[in-house]
Design a protein around this motif. Sequence first.
Motif, PDB file in Angstrom:
ATOM      1  N   GLU A  61       0.814  -1.391   0.477  1.00  0.00           N
ATOM      2  CA  GLU A  61       0.109  -0.280   0.210  1.00  0.00           C
ATOM      3  C   GLU A  61       0.994   1.210  -0.441  1.00  0.00           C
ATOM      4  O   GLU A  61       0.072   2.613  -0.313  1.00  0.00           O
ATOM      5  CB  GLU A  61      -0.943  -0.268   0.777  1.00  0.00           C
ATOM      6  N   GLY A  62       2.856   0.982   0.631  1.00  0.00           N
ATOM      7  CA  GLY A  62       2.914   2.123   0.475  1.00  0.00           C
ATOM      8  C   GLY A  62       3.535   2.582  -1.158  1.00  0.00           C
ATOM      9  O   GLY A  62       3.364   3.314  -0.790  1.00  0.00           O
ATOM     10  N   LEU A  63       3.824   1.848  -2.158  1.00  0.00           N
ATOM     11  CA  LEU A  63       4.027   1.739  -3.016  1.00  0.00           C
ATOM     12  C   LEU A  63       2.765   1.729  -4.235  1.00  0.00           C
ATOM     13  O   LEU A  63       3.104   3.214  -4.510  1.00  0.00           O
ATOM     14  CB  LEU A  63       4.158   0.233  -4.107  1.00  0.00           C
ATOM     15  N   ASP A  64       1.708   1.798  -3.654  1.00  0.00           N
ATOM     16  CA  ASP A  64       0.858   2.194  -4.214  1.00  0.00           C
ATOM     17  C   ASP A  64       0.342   3.837  -4.088  1.00  0.00           C
ATOM     18  O   ASP A  64      -0.483   4.727  -5.034  1.00  0.00           O
ATOM     19  CB  ASP A  64      -1.048   1.491  -3.662  1.00  0.00           C
ATOM     20  N   LEU A  65       0.293   4.674  -2.385  1.00  0.00           N
ATOM     21  CA  LEU A  65       0.874   5.396  -2.637  1.00  0.00           C
ATOM     22  C   LEU A  65       0.967   6.407  -2.568  1.00  0.00           C
ATOM     23  O   LEU A  65       1.370   7.220  -3.931  1.00  0.00           O
ATOM     24  CB  LEU A  65       0.587   5.966  -0.566  1.00  0.00           C
ATOM     25  N   ALA A  66       2.184   6.031  -2.963  1.00  0.00           N
ATOM     26  CA  ALA A  66       3.594   6.601  -3.915  1.00  0.00           C
ATOM     27  C   ALA A  66       3.072   6.889  -5.189  1.00  0.00           C
ATOM     28  O   ALA A  66       3.062   7.660  -5.738  1.00  0.00           O
ATOM     29  CB  ALA A  66       4.874   5.896  -3.772  1.00  0.00           C
ATOM     30  N   ARG A  67       2.271   5.802  -6.057  1.00  0.00           N
ATOM     31  CA  ARG A  67       1.582   5.859  -7.439  1.00  0.00           C
ATOM     32  C   ARG A  67       0.329   6.516  -6.939  1.00  0.00           C
ATOM     33  O   ARG A  67       0.524   7.021  -8.888  1.00  0.00           O
ATOM     34  CB  ARG A  67       1.530   4.465  -7.849  1.00  0.00           C
ATOM     35  N   SER A  68      -0.342   7.030  -6.726  1.00  0.00           N
ATOM     36  CA  SER A  68      -0.974   7.859  -6.651  1.00  0.00           C
ATOM     37  C   SER A  68      -0.519   9.148  -6.510  1.00  0.00           C
ATOM     38  O   SER A  68      -1.877  10.264  -6.980  1.00  0.00           O
ATOM     39  CB  SER A  68      -2.693   7.548  -5.048  1.00  0.00           C
ATOM     40  N   MET A  69       0.152   9.457  -6.112  1.00  0.00           N
ATOM     41  CA  MET A  69       0.374  10.422  -6.255  1.00  0.00           C
ATOM     42  C   MET A  69       1.634  10.616  -7.706  1.00  0.00           C
ATOM     43  O   MET A  69       2.090  11.910  -7.372  1.00  0.00           O
ATOM     44  CB  MET A  69       1.497  11.025  -4.698  1.00  0.00           C
ATOM     45  N   ASP A  70       1.650  10.272  -8.377  1.00  0.00           N
ATOM     46  CA  ASP A  70       2.328  10.117  -9.742  1.00  0.00           C
ATOM     47  C   ASP A  70       0.984  10.627 -10.918  1.00  0.00           C
ATOM     48  O   ASP A  70       0.784   9.333 -10.823  1.00  0.00           O
ATOM     49  CB  ASP A  70       3.211   8.749  -9.993  1.00  0.00           C
ATOM     50  N   SER A  71       1.262  11.441 -11.237  1.00  0.00           N
ATOM     51  CA  SER A  71       0.590  12.016 -12.631  1.00  0.00           C
ATOM     52  C   SER A  71       0.906  11.848 -13.414  1.00  0.00           C
ATOM     53  O   SER A  71       0.893  11.794 -14.642  1.00  0.00           O
ATOM     54  CB  SER A  71       0.243  13.184 -12.476  1.00  0.00           C
ATOM     55  N   SER A  72       2.231  10.608 -13.692  1.00  0.00           N
ATOM     56  CA  SER A  72       2.587  10.418 -14.933  1.00  0.00           C
ATOM     57  C   SER A  72       1.763   9.539 -16.327  1.00  0.00           C
ATOM     58  O   SER A  72       2.049   9.816 -17.232  1.00  0.00           O
ATOM     59  CB  SER A  72       3.884   9.412 -15.320  1.00  0.00           C
ATOM     60  N   GLU A  73       1.083   9.205 -15.483  1.00  0.00           N
ATOM     61  CA  GLU A  73       1.094   7.884 -16.537  1.00  0.00           C
ATOM     62  C   GLU A  73      -0.131   8.435 -17.993  1.00  0.00           C
ATOM     63  O   GLU A  73      -1.645  10.215 -17.175  1.00  0.00           O
ATOM     64  CB  GLU A  73      -0.878   6.338 -15.811  1.00  0.00           C
ATOM     65  N   SER A  74      -0.969   8.519 -18.524  1.00  0.00           N
ATOM     66  CA  SER A  74      -1.479   9.708 -19.827  1.00  0.00           C
ATOM     67  C   SER A  74      -3.203   8.876 -19.199  1.00  0.00           C
ATOM     68  O   SER A  74      -3.209   8.078 -18.992  1.00  0.00           O
ATOM     69  CB  SER A  74      -1.372   8.777 -21.131  1.00  0.00           C
ATOM     70  N   MET A  75      -3.214  10.549 -19.794  1.00  0.00           N
ATOM     71  CA  MET A  75      -5.404  10.767 -20.064  1.00  0.00           C
ATOM     72  C   MET A  75      -5.959   9.976 -20.838  1.00  0.00           C
ATOM     73  O   MET A  75      -4.867   9.530 -22.199  1.00  0.00           O
ATOM     74  CB  MET A  75      -5.754  11.542 -19.933  1.00  0.00           C
TER      75      MET A  75
END
Length: 476
Positions: free
Chosen positions: A307-321
């Motif tokens: 879940e820590g990794l998921d939290l880090a990913r949730s703050m990362d907006s690099s995924e394309s829309m």
Amino acid sequence: MKNLFGSFFSSFFSSMANRVFLILLAGIIVATVATTWLASNERRSTLRELRYQHVAERVEQFVLALDDISPQARQVVLQAAGNFGFEAAFVNSVGDTVNPGASTMADILRSRLGADRQIVVQRETDCAPRRPPGYSPGPLDRPPHMETCRIIYVSLKDKALLRLRLHIPGEPPMLRGRGNGITHSGAPYILLFLILIAMLAYVVARMAARPIKQLASAATELGRDIDHPPLTVKGPTEIRQAAEAFNAMQARIRRQIQHRTHMLAAITHDLQTPLTRLRLRLEKVDDKELQQKLVDDLAVMQGMVREGLDLARSMDSSESMQRLDIDSLLDSVCADASDAGHQVELVGSTRAFIVAQPNALRRCLTNLLDNAFKYGQRAEVSIALDDLLPGRVLICIRDHGPGIPEDQLEVVFEPFHRLETSRSRDTGGTGLGLTIARNIAENHGALLNLRNHRNGGLEVLLSLPLKQARKPPKPR
């Protein structure tokens, strides 16, 4: 109707551009009216002065002509006074001064004829021209209200007192009276002037408000995407300085988020390897009871790391829309939950598309459903167009658990926050699920809120913005 107008004016005056527009328009109109009034008064004074000068010149010529001839010849000149535009006669004394004339005329005559003469100017009440008997007015005769009459007493060099009665052309209607009226011929020009002034004020107001709107839009986009392109630095000095400060702030925030995200991802990622080795070594523990306790604790630690990794990913907006079918995505998430053995029911359809990060939004919906399954056993999911906020899709997830105290509905979104009731470590969870879900929702410009259902249980409301047109309905 009154409420409708009230809401309209309230929304109209809430805009800075509209306020600047009205202030500019009102200021320009007031300044224009004031300057027009002053200019009109000045014009009236100038025209009056010119008329007085013209009349004084005629009187001067007539008086000087009488000064140079004998008393016997003056009667002939007096009879010809009508040709000069006034009636003349010698009198013994000045009449009663019932309506004193303007001192301006007397001053002008004194400056021309000399201060040693007796000069009195009166305004006559009855200004009707004295016509010969049987005279009928012609079409070129001025109406009485267009003339003013003056009685002027002037002494000659031999102290004879001359009385002159003059018909002075009156002021035009637009220059007479206390107010400066607007004629019908001038009204279109005034209207055109006001329209041009309003257009100018509108353009200036929009120009003044546009940079602020751009800053507000950039701040909104910054909240959704920290990697949004910086503002273009152009325009006046103040606007350029604001844009440069905003771009510098965005760069600092981006660096701080990247550093925190990378640090959290590095810590959680690096913990995976020793945790895996530790799990393998636990298999060699002979005491089965101790082994099981250690394995359970290790499972909790691995869950926190994930879940820590998921939290880090949730703050990362690099995924394309991408353009997503929200109905299909929600149906897929519910189907996965049903296949995993959970009780879930989905109702509703919107036939709408949204623009979102597919993996991140799926993670957000999955966390919300997992939260409902952990604390409410089953979930009821509905989707519809948001009635309160047009242009948005509303997803509602309700569980049948104990709910949350009203004062904790916002606190549970904080990282690692867990309630002391059934929502504790014993029921599973690390206190990051809702935090991750809200981070992802905010990255998409969505609204995520909790509320207790009136019939029991917790209700999660996720409102997503529509950025594309709705799909056409399927043919029957």
